[in-house]
Design a protein around this motif. Sequence first.
Motif: not given
Lengths: 470, 264
Positions: A48-49, A274-280, B110-111, B162-164
């Motif tokens: 994707h993307n 190939f970065t993991r694009l999900k929230p870390t 997210n999960e 990303d919430i700052y």
Amino acid sequence: MKQLEIFTSLFQIMFFVTALLVTAGVIFMRYKYIRRNIELGKEWKAAHNPSERLKLMILIAFGQKKMFARPFVGLMHLVIYAGFLLINIEVLEIVIDGITGQHRIFAPLLGSTVYQILIGFFELLAFGVLATCVIFLIRRNVVKVERFDKPEMKGWAHLDANLILVFEIILMFFLFTMNATDSILQMRAMDLANGIDVINNVDAAHYGVFENNPVRFLVSQTLIPLYDGLTTTQLVLLERGAWWFHIMGILGFAIYVTYSKHLHIFLAFPNVYFTRLKPTGEMNNMDSITKEVQITMGTLESDANAADDEIPSFGAKDVTDLTWRNILDAYTCTQCGRCTDVCPANMTGKKLSPRKIVMNVRQRADEIGERMDEMGEYYKPDDKMLYGDYVTKEELMACTSCNACVDACPVNINPLEPILEMRRYVAMEEADVPDAWKAMLTNVGNNGAPWAFAPTERFKWADELKNGNQ
Amino acid sequence: MSEETLKIPTMAELSAEGKSPEILFWVGCAGSYDDRYKAVTRAMIRILNKANINFAVLGTEESCTGDPARRAGDEFTFQMQAAMNIEVLNNYNIKNIVTACPHCFNTLKNEYPELGGNYDVIHHSQYLQKLINEGKVKFGGGEFKGKRITYHDSCYLGRANDIYEAPREVLEKLDAELVEMKRCKSKGLCCGAGGAQMFKDAEKGKKEVNIERAEEAVAARPDYVAVGCPFCMTMMGDGIKHFNKEKEIKVLDLSEFIVGAQDL
């Protein structure tokens, strides 16, 4: 002189082309080896993307965006990076010259003024590269920047970094020597053409590419006084010698890089792509567990035939349990240690170093890869593992999963993923997490809270509030 | 004070009346059981009441999201928790969730989707910012006017999601002086409790992470350390105590600032 000309035009060409082909061959073998090692990892799809990925690659790998989190080092790295990219135009000329037996083939095409400015600009970059490499050597060996001085940076990691820097300094020195001696030879070729045979023997056809307009280049001209007193034969030897050492050095460097942490100059690009694009903060889901949970909850029929299937193993014990992206990460790592530098566990003296984990993944993938090549069709896995033989439980247990390492990596390596995958192995395959965690896990499973409170007490706070017990 | 009029409706009650709330307030384990952090739950309830929000809580039907189990590596326990919670949430047809815990927030947002739980989840910092912007929550500086406040970024809110800005915007309304610690926003330093570290002793080292972080907070010479996470609150509180500064420097959650300023 005639014999020398034949030597230069035929033997040199043959030798050069052979060197080029051998280098290409070795690099191709190394490419295949590394690619196979990366593919030891499990499947991971990044379909994707593509446009977002391309954008990331341009910004972060090509544009070095994250390097500027530390502006001074970022700038110095940019000098070496720009030098590497742009000086390659000069290397291209050298390669064409080598194949065709010409001398400075771009010069007549561009005209002496443009050519002089162009090479002068490259020389400026080359000087920047040289100066920066000297500063980097000082940072590593004299100032001892903390992140270069961690336990995992002893031995080969330390030597590799220094070798690269010394290598680059020598390459730049040969470049300047080549240009300086060439400038003198051009002047002598012009003198000869004008009938002023001050010093004899210069090969005017070879060095007189600028006809009556010999050029000096921006940086290397400062070296002219050093070589001016030499005879023409000595100068030619020096010029040719520098030319050969420079280009052979570059070919050697290209091969060396595939064994070194400096592989990042190539792999940074695919790795960022190939970065993991999900929230870390989002951990990867384990689908095999989802199925098991659904069967337990009665929302999925247990498949009777599934009993015959291989029992899946949970988490990662070896690199083969990680994804290929994790292994690509490891081959991309240049051991800069920004991850370890920001790791809360590491900075408070715990054993965990995200960089070490990533380095371990590469070491282990190499170990398996080499064994595969040695044993060929008789390959049998050894009895070593990534977890246990390279990474200890103590390291894994110290991670706060804060993602600082992930954020800090200039080429989007994710050191957290292998850590968490190995933790899964410890928790689910070995059931060997610390006792306090065992209690916590029991509480979560039995009481629906990590602490030992009864679920019926969960809403007590509301009574307290209603009763006015602030 | 208005304790008598505080409403804490549960989903079960609303559902029995055939009603559905605008938002579900996910209290979390710390919000339910931790003595210090229960004050944050109370603060949130006061704010939601004051702003006349149509909300509900799950009460005893709520359970741990499974975050610490997943981070500790126990995927099975995590997914069992997730499956049970999702069943409850989906049965009540929940759409919007607000929670003060960044770990619950991250997990729910997210999960859970991959496991069949799709909700619009926001952290209370974002929700409070929204209520302020909509004019539903109004407050001035109150006792915080002119005081120095430093905000400690939680990893699971900041780097992970990303919430700052939202927490800082809430604090800006207090008419106080916001000072940043040396490491802040995406460079913020963990409190030391994430990744299930809250529930075990730290590995051997030369220092505790929360001491390192508290040292930085103390160096900013604040009157208050603002947090938006139960783990951060505990760790920062302990860290400040370690430096014997608990009299001068108070650790408060974002919601507590609002309640304090409004004198609710």
